[in-house]
Design an enzyme around this catalytic site. Structure first.
Site, PDB file in Angstrom:
ATOM      1  N   LYS A 169      13.435  -8.914  69.073  1.00  0.00           N
ATOM      2  CA  LYS A 169      14.757  -8.319  69.203  1.00  0.00           C
ATOM      3  C   LYS A 169      15.385  -8.817  70.500  1.00  0.00           C
ATOM      4  O   LYS A 169      14.741  -8.814  71.544  1.00  0.00           O
ATOM      5  CB  LYS A 169      14.581  -6.790  69.229  1.00  0.00           C
ATOM      6  CG  LYS A 169      15.671  -6.039  68.503  1.00  0.00           C
ATOM      7  CD  LYS A 169      15.308  -4.572  68.300  1.00  0.00           C
ATOM      8  CE  LYS A 169      16.550  -3.775  67.933  1.00  0.00           C
ATOM      9  NZ  LYS A 169      16.261  -2.395  67.557  1.00  0.00           N
TER      10      LYS A 169
ATOM     11  N   GLU B  43      13.747  11.212  57.458  1.00  0.00           N
ATOM     12  CA  GLU B  43      14.470  12.459  57.611  1.00  0.00           C
ATOM     13  C   GLU B  43      13.927  13.556  56.695  1.00  0.00           C
ATOM     14  O   GLU B  43      13.957  14.741  57.049  1.00  0.00           O
ATOM     15  CB  GLU B  43      15.961  12.258  57.320  1.00  0.00           C
ATOM     16  CG  GLU B  43      16.690  11.379  58.342  1.00  0.00           C
ATOM     17  CD  GLU B  43      16.559   9.891  58.069  1.00  0.00           C
ATOM     18  OE1 GLU B  43      15.910   9.514  57.073  1.00  0.00           O
ATOM     19  OE2 GLU B  43      17.101   9.086  58.852  1.00  0.00           O
TER      20      GLU B  43
ATOM     21  N   ARG C 201      19.645  12.869  53.634  1.00  0.00           N
ATOM     22  CA  ARG C 201      18.308  12.538  53.135  1.00  0.00           C
ATOM     23  C   ARG C 201      17.392  13.762  53.057  1.00  0.00           C
ATOM     24  O   ARG C 201      16.319  13.691  52.469  1.00  0.00           O
ATOM     25  CB  ARG C 201      17.647  11.521  54.082  1.00  0.00           C
ATOM     26  CG  ARG C 201      18.279  10.148  54.089  1.00  0.00           C
ATOM     27  CD  ARG C 201      17.609   9.272  53.068  1.00  0.00           C
ATOM     28  NE  ARG C 201      18.315   8.022  52.857  1.00  0.00           N
ATOM     29  CZ  ARG C 201      17.952   6.842  53.372  1.00  0.00           C
ATOM     30  NH1 ARG C 201      16.892   6.765  54.147  1.00  0.00           N
ATOM     31  NH2 ARG C 201      18.630   5.755  53.103  1.00  0.00           N
TER      32      ARG C 201
END
Lengths: 603, 603
Positions: free
Chosen positions: A246, A331, A359
């Protein structure tokens, strides 16, 4: 991007990967499905949108996510994680049924693949009897380092691999894969045998009977091109595991990958461009208030879903590491874990963005509301969210949550009220929801001391009582500042109105209901969809209590369409949720009333 | 159970397992968490509820699911799959924090463990630093044989194991496990080494770093007792994999495990007790209608989530095996797969019960509504569902679905309309929802020919036009028969009313909205929660169009509380959704109007 801000670090990580994919596949015909989608910048640059990047995520510019309305190279407008593999399965089966031979590629991160939807999809990958390539982009990060057992497993594998191992794996795949007439199982066996060790990360996927290749270096563009060529000819689903870094290539982002996951404007040395002095955000106030409460009450624990920073819990995690749980992009499980914690007598605070809490709908219903467990939901990013656009607006939470018995729904108007709401929630013995927007807290000295009173269940606050007035503005949450400003402007024109801070959407205050029986004109204001929102709850309560509604009523909220990326204030204006619109509505209402002798007959 | 019916086969499979668990653990103090929960009958029998079994799932009797209001031995009232491991994690961490040493056991089936929530929980099991036993009850069945890669993996393992292997595994675990002072990794290594082969099913769990033991024989009560004793002392989470046979001990159930998963009354030779001749169910009519349409339109494919039989798709699967997809208990992925199929130009029909579709909220939002893809949702069990009780009522679908732009919501009143609605849906180019209850289709010759007209977007049907009447009954879906019956009774008393079949909840017909501007009294009727339901949509539409509501209005639907298991008709009566209540409401409304000169001033 140093000028517009955006998801910098994830995009720098997939430059070579994206270029190699586009080099091998023809995504005008073939399909590239992004998971989450915020890493599609390179893809956008090379598919005709390079010149639009100075307006990235701005009102008249391009979206930060894939968007079919921008380009035929984009398939799905997505921003929630874990969905690309399932969508790709459907697309592959559908294209297969229609006799098309398009190649299909799903690009999914290591943070997304642990989501329940991803797993359900992997469990069903066998439905596909043709080519489908899943590229697992493993950068060992969500926004924070990825959490959970799968992440640990990937990380064990990663640590055991040298750069030389990656090259050897790549060469072995290339050497064996193109062999025609070999079953994939045999190919994989041969690759394994020729490697120094068994493919270590394959264990998980092998148990699911998914052909797995890798790990390979995701920045070696020449090898990637060869690998994609070879894999594009496979007539079965397969996973290619690539390592990327990243922030690759921009050292400030490589060094602070969290900050550069989603950044504002910055200088090329990495320093943030200081925005003008702003008031603290609701998120920050939440974090600080929770920390204070947690110091006094050790039953308080906090749960988040890969959003420690975004939900303001960094301070809490630092201070109470053993009372803080980050479950990754999960979630649904987060809420069930909270239910278990509450059952054990703790006070779990679940901090999840409104849009992602969708969710958890079923878990909030079954494990929390039905059991009447005192879980506290701190719903950040409630309302329109600005630059992230339609996938991220949090404008359905009031609706799906207020259908459940036992749920208490509240929304603070400012920093003082957010703290009061939290204190109230900790004292309650039922599930409770506190919603607040992606915004700075307003300065609202004028609503004191009325709005400094402790929260009482289902009790609203009269912020301003009009004089012999015909109209009441009833606002829910942070839009109180708009309601108050509208009242101020109306007062200048000699129009006096009531301003009421509802505080609760469930239960609705009887005093608000009573207004609708008095024949007074009522304007409800909320930063939520009009359908099923706060105004709708007021209508329902009034109808149930009174058998009808006597006076005129107007509801201001988000209408039934999708709102593109833009400034949050512009979106509020577009939706008609601001002082201007409230004042205009009040004036129109008065005019209509005068014309027909309101309140007795207003239509 | 031959008299009451119920979930026979699953319960027969876990008799020994349940007895062994209760023998070793003290579930007054320790916690037993059921997944789904319909396999808790043995548990109920031995925890004081034996004598209540003649009223199983009846109004004044016990629930078919665990229920804390019945017994302190029940922790959570559950009926949706995949939640026990996550809840157990929370409970274990919470009990740990509170210094309690209760043992915690989660009992989960092989059909539940592939659900996304289960996987998210397994990925987070490492959060628990104390005892937590997950018992994986592997009977290789959901209602149908379990689907997916994990099921195939379990089944490969199962086929490779002889009874002698199971005994050897059991003995090895027992021999090694109690060793004090050994780390669990080492114990597992020793067990593995002493077995003829590596523990074959451990691969999946090993990659997640979860201590795995098994597989063992789930009907060998003596061994199970010893195993549970040994495992109860482990101070870390662990999984014990047991094999059981669904329907064990009752040969009709062993032979037809699908039919006896959830059975009505039966004779002891296994024959079903014929219920008196009934009309076909909405489910059956859906199955037949879809089959007919699919014969003419090969774009139609069907997706279900472990509910082929329950959703009426057995005929479809038989006729079109390659156009039918059962994804297992994976409602979230099911919807994303459908989105992919729709994107490829097919007409996917997703058949999921209303209560389970709550699991798909976010996917319906992002992958379907936001992309405006023509997925057809056939939402069975919409409304109250009778004996399954509060976890299974489908009374939130209108609310959560109508918040999304692009979604069209419709509900047929009877068999003719269900077929018309499906024909309409196939012709549309937007996502569309068709909801219908767990009920027989009513005989409604009196609503013909009006209700035989093709569906037109947002167009209601006037079934009966009253004469100079003051009241309109507006019904949504199958409750039309109650509205019509109420009108018939009112007519006997000389009270004439309009009866309107709304057909659509989104968009709401302008003609219905207009009624609320005429000052006519309106009664809305629906088999859904009052909050956010059809009546609420009518109120919102009227307010938006008219700026208020002129006449009196009453909304009939499910009020804000949970409804226990009972007959569906009794639940409808309790909720006030039947002809009686409609007629009474109309009479009260008229009386109030007369008293105060309605419609001008009704309150």
């Amino acid at each position: 991007m140093s000028k517009t801000g955006g998801h910098l670090a994830s995009n720098l990580g997939v430059v070579e990967l994206t270029l190699a994919l586009h080099y091998v596949f023809d995504f005008k015909k073939d399909k590239l499905l992004w998971d989450v989608g915020h890493q599609c910048y390179t893809h956008k640059i090379i598919t005709g949108r390079k010149s639009s990047f100075d307006r990235l995520r701005c009102s008249d510019g391009i979206s930060g996510f894939p968007d079919p309305s921008e380009s035929e190279y984009d398939e799905f407008l997505v921003g929630h994680a874990g969905t690309s593999i399932a969508t790709a399965i459907g697309l592959a089966m559908g294209q297969g049924r229609r006799g098309k031979d398009d190649r299909i590629v799903a690009l999914v991160g290591d943070a997304s693949i642990v989501n329940g939807v991803s797993f359900e999809a992997l469990n069903n990958l066998h439905l596909v009897k043709r080519q489908l390539l899943v590229v697992l982009n493993d950068n060992s990060m969500a926004i924070d380092p990825t959490q959970g057992a799968v992440a640990k497993y990937f990380s064990r594998v990663r640590l055991s691999q040298t750069y030389e191992d990656l090259r050897r794996t790549t060469n072995n795949i290339l050497e064996h894969l193109p062999v025609i007439g070999k079953g994939v199982e045999e190919v994989i066996e041969r690759i394994k045998k020729s490697l120094r060790m068994a493919l270590p990360a394959s264990q998980l996927f092998e148990s699911l009977n998914i052909p797995y290749f890798g790990p390979v270096d995701g920045h070696d563009i020449n090898s990637l091109i060869k690998l994609f060529r070879a894999l594009s000819h496979q007539e079965h689903p397969a996973i290619l595991h690539v390592y990327t870094g990243k922030g690759k290539g921009f050292s400030p982002a490589e060094q602070d990958r969290r900050r550069f996951h989603s950044t504002g404007p910055f200088r090329m040395n990495g320093d943030a461009v200081k925005s003008e002095l702003q008031r603290p955000s609701f998120t920050e106030v939440f974090g600080e208030s929770l920390l204070e409460l947690a110091e006094k009450d050790e039953r308080i624990v906090a749960i988040t879903s890969a959003m420690c920073d975004g939900t303001g819990l960094v301070g809490f995690r630092k201070k109470f590491p053993d009372r803080f749980y980050d479950v990754g992009i999960a979630e649904s499980a987060a809420v069930d874990i909270a239910a278990g914690l509450a059952k054990a007598g703790l006070k779990p605070v679940v901090a999840i963005y409104s849009t992602f809490l969708q969710r958890s709908f079923d878990q909030i219903f079954q494990e929390v509301a039905l059991q009447n467990l005192p879980v506290i939901f701190c719903v950040d990013r409630a309302g329109v969210v600005g630059a992230d656009g339609p996938t991220h607006h949090g404008i359905m939470d009031i609706g799906f949550l207020r259908m459940m018995p036992n749920m208490v729904l509240t929304a603070p108007a400012d920093a003082v009220e957010l703290k009061l709401a939290l204190e109230f929630a900790v004292g309650e013995n039922s599930p409770i929801v506190i919603r607040y927007p992606k915004d700075c807290v307003p300065e609202q000295k004028h609503v004191r001391p009325a709005c400094s009173q402790p929260f009482e269940l289902g009790r609203s606050i009269v912020v301003k009582r009009g004089k012999d007035c015909q109209i009441a503005i009833v606002s829910y949450g942070s839009v109180l500042k708009e309601a108050f400003e509208a009242a101020r402007r109306l007062a200048k024109d000699g129009i006096s109105v009531d301003v009421i801070n509802a505080r609760f959407a469930a239960p609705v205050d009887e005093n608000i209901v009573a207004l609708l029986g008095e024949g007074k004109g009522v304007i409800t204001v909320e930063d939520h969809r009009l359908a099923c929102g706060f105004g709708s709850a007021v209508l329902e309560s009034a109808t149930a209590a009174l058998g009808g509604i006597k006076g005129p009523i107007r509801m201001l909220g988000v209408p039934r369409r999708f709102f593109r990326h833009d400034l949050r204030d512009s979106q509020l204006m577009e939706a008609g949720i601001n002082a201007d619109k409230i004042a205009t509505t009040a004036r129109e209402m008065l005019k209509a009333c005068e014309a027909i002798g309101c309140p007795r007959d207003f239509a």
